[in-house]
Enzyme design. Structure first.
Site, PDB file in Angstrom:
ATOM      1  CD  GLU A   1      14.781   1.511 -10.930  1.00 24.35           C
ATOM      2  OE1 GLU A   1      15.248   0.578 -11.603  1.00 24.35           O
ATOM      3  OE2 GLU A   1      13.729   1.413 -10.262  1.00 24.35           O
TER       4      GLU A   1
ATOM      5  CE1 TYR B   1       2.668  -6.720  -8.053  1.00 23.62           C
ATOM      6  CE2 TYR B   1       3.865  -6.377 -10.102  1.00 23.62           C
ATOM      7  CZ  TYR B   1       3.823  -6.840  -8.801  1.00 23.62           C
ATOM      8  OH  TYR B   1       4.934  -7.391  -8.243  1.00 23.62           O
TER       9      TYR B   1
ATOM     10  CG  ASN C   1      -1.554  -0.438  -4.933  1.00 19.79           C
ATOM     11  OD1 ASN C   1      -2.551  -0.973  -5.414  1.00 19.79           O
ATOM     12  ND2 ASN C   1      -1.627   0.514  -4.013  1.00 19.79           N
TER      13      ASN C   1
ATOM     14  CB  VAL D   1       6.100   1.663  -2.759  1.00 19.10           C
ATOM     15  CG1 VAL D   1       4.820   1.548  -1.935  1.00 19.10           C
ATOM     16  CG2 VAL D   1       7.225   2.299  -1.947  1.00 19.10           C
TER      17      VAL D   1
END
Length: 132
Positions: free
Chosen positions: A55, A48, A45, A43
């Protein structure tokens, strides 16, 4: 050992990735000793550094549900590409703490597969034993 099931579920998890910036979708799946599966996808953003990898998302979900390292049978990490997608350093550090040293970690791509473990991926890891 056949890891087809956990690899397939990790590939399916790629479909849930939120990766509008890199367009690099990663999926991870934990196969638990009780027969259940816990998946995660990356996910991203716009800031960053706040991105969360597949994982870590899978491992944090498992721990949030009450599982612990001894409950994990294996972990698969996939990306829909020709080359393997090894975990980043941050994920390796989390995996070193939340997986048993010899838990099989399957890195799988469209063309390749490698079974390893966190001891091989991160030798001499900094873990809780340094505090005990």
């Amino acid at each position: 050992m056949d890891y087809t099931d956990v690899i397939e579920k990790a590939l399916q998890a790629c479909e849930h990735a939120y990766a509008p910036y890199s367009r690099f979708c990663v999926g991870a799946c934990l196969k638990m000793k009780d027969g259940s599966y816990i998946c995660g996808a990356n996910v991203e953003n716009a800031s960053y550094g706040l991105t969360s990898c597949a994982e870590r998302n899978a491992l944090f979900a498992a721990y949030s549900q009450g599982y612990r390292k001894q409950d994990i049978q294996c972990m698969a990490i996939t990306a829909k590409q020709d080359e393997l997608c090894p975990p980043c350093g941050a994920c390796r550090q989390v995996m070193a703490e939340l997986l048993e040293q010899h838990t099989p970690i399957i890195l799988a791509s469209i063309k390749k597969q490698l079974v390893t473990n966190i001891e091989e991926l991160m030798p001499m890891a900094f873990t809780a034993k340094e505090f005990l």
